[in-house]
Write a protein that holds these residues in place. Sequence first.
Motif, short mmCIF file in Angstrom:
data_model
loop_
_atom_site.label_atom_id
_atom_site.label_comp_id
_atom_site.label_asym_id
_atom_site.label_seq_id
_atom_site.Cartn_x
_atom_site.Cartn_y
_atom_site.Cartn_z
N PHE A 8 0.67 -1.05 -0.02
CA PHE A 8 -0.06 -0.14 -0.01
C PHE A 8 0.67 1.29 0.09
CE2 PHE A 8 -3.07 3.12 1.76
CZ PHE A 8 -4.00 2.98 1.01
N SER A 10 2.58 4.05 -3.37
CA SER A 10 1.79 4.92 -4.22
C SER A 10 0.84 4.02 -5.39
CB SER A 10 2.92 5.54 -4.98
OG SER A 10 3.59 4.79 -5.54
N THR A 40 0.92 -5.04 4.19
CA THR A 40 2.17 -4.38 4.06
C THR A 40 2.86 -5.16 5.01
OG1 THR A 40 1.87 -2.89 5.92
CG2 THR A 40 0.79 -2.31 3.75
N CYS A 77 1.03 -4.81 -5.60
CA CYS A 77 1.71 -3.35 -5.42
C CYS A 77 2.91 -3.33 -4.68
CB CYS A 77 0.44 -2.39 -5.10
SG CYS A 77 -0.89 -2.52 -6.21
N PRO A 102 7.55 -3.98 -13.28
CA PRO A 102 7.67 -5.22 -14.12
C PRO A 102 7.13 -6.47 -13.83
CG PRO A 102 9.72 -4.66 -13.26
CD PRO A 102 8.66 -3.71 -12.87
N TRP A 172 14.04 2.30 -2.80
CA TRP A 172 14.29 1.02 -3.23
C TRP A 172 14.27 0.83 -4.93
CZ3 TRP A 172 10.97 -1.09 -6.76
CH2 TRP A 172 9.69 -0.77 -6.79
N ASP A 186 11.87 0.36 -14.24
CA ASP A 186 10.71 1.38 -13.85
C ASP A 186 10.15 1.78 -14.84
OD1 ASP A 186 9.44 2.08 -11.79
OD2 ASP A 186 10.50 3.94 -11.53
N HIS A 190 7.38 0.50 -19.17
CA HIS A 190 6.28 0.93 -20.04
C HIS A 190 6.79 1.44 -21.29
CE1 HIS A 190 3.79 1.70 -16.48
NE2 HIS A 190 4.71 2.24 -15.84
#
Length: 367
Positions: A8, A10, A40, A77, A102, A172, A186, A190
């Motif tokens: 939990f 962003s 979490t 997430c 990813p 991280w 990261d 995309h």
Amino acid sequence: MKIGLIGFGSMGKTHSWCVKNLRYFYKDLPFEAEYAGVCTTKPDSAKAAADFLGIDRFTVNEDDLIFDKDIDIVDICTPNIFHYGTLKKAISAGKNIYCEKPLCISYDQAKEIAELAEAKNIKGQIVFNNRFLPAILKAKSLIEEGRLGRILSFRCEYLHSSAADPQKKAGWKQNREICGAGTLFDLGAHAVDLVYYLCGRISKVKSMGQIAFPERLGADGKPWKTNADEAFYMICKTESGAVGTIEASKIAVGANDDINLAVYGEKGSIKFSLMEPNWLYFYDGAAEGGEYGGLKGFTRIECVGRYPLPGGIFPSFKAPIGWLRGHLHSMYTFLDACWFNKETSPSLKDGAEVQKVLEMALENDLK
Ligand SMILES: NC(=O)c1ccc[n+]([C@@H]2O[C@H](COP(=O)([O-])OP(=O)(O)OC[C@H]3O[C@@H](n4cnc5c(N)ncnc54)[C@H](O)[C@@H]3O)[C@@H](O)[C@H]2O)c1
């Protein structure tokens, strides 16, 4: 549909905002979905997440949610390194899966996950949210209609400035032990996906990674040696012969959330900028030329919020589009596929395909 949320930060917030708000944006939503529990790493943060979501259930052990028979969907997430283990367990528990990119941190892992999920008939979707902006969906339909003809070349760059300040502590996403590879995994995930989506499978890659700030402070405030790339530059070829460049950088001073994409075909071309996501620029090579240019030139198509029904109703389709709206449509598409037993897209297999290209970039780094 009951969802178990793992992580939990962003993205946990983003996904849960989407689920909670779906019914505003899609007319007569035929299904209901809600978070039934959140996990979490620490009891305090897990409880705070549950309070924030307005639910009772929180845990620091993801198995509590994954193996709960009342949970239908696992929403992943967490930082990249943890995806593989959670995915494997969620597949063994027969849960449908919504997983952040990813997919994993190696192609071997990603391929295994895609195959296991297929064998167990799991509905799985990877979160490539940029695909779900109207301008990108429009680009895809123009390409499928043949309006660009054979694609010859492409350029896609995804630029941030978040690592450009050498005083900024590493998180991280700058630590290879947790992210697997830095900006490549990261932002590069995309950018590679957009090229894969619009131009087809990428079969060849040469690349160069960059670390501009080899030393900065770590998360604990102590000196730390950068071990994950801050930028990655690739030259690629697709199976169909198109050649182009893909660039991902977090050291682009002045950049915010800048995707700049162009695809050039034999008959036409398209251009898109994420900082101006309302518009798709389309050049129709068949338009008539003449005095003062005739009708030739790039057309700015007003994609704004023109999703087909049941989307596009709220806010008015005329309202400007934004980053969250892409995430919302991604989530809607996944839940709709789960509810009506449709194919998911982008699937976990697509996630593995992107992972293959990311791995080719790492292996073919000219250094
Ligand atoms: N699609 C997008 O737009 C987008 C944007 C940012 C990040 N991401 C991806 O989303 C994922 C999460 O990124 P983020 O920015 O939300 O990270 P974050 O650091 O903000 O949050 C990570 C969360 O995971 C929790 N966590 C860490 N390890 C865990 C574990 N083993 N079990 C359970 N929970 C654990 C942390 O407590 C935290 O709540 C990453 O894979 C990242 O690549 C996607």
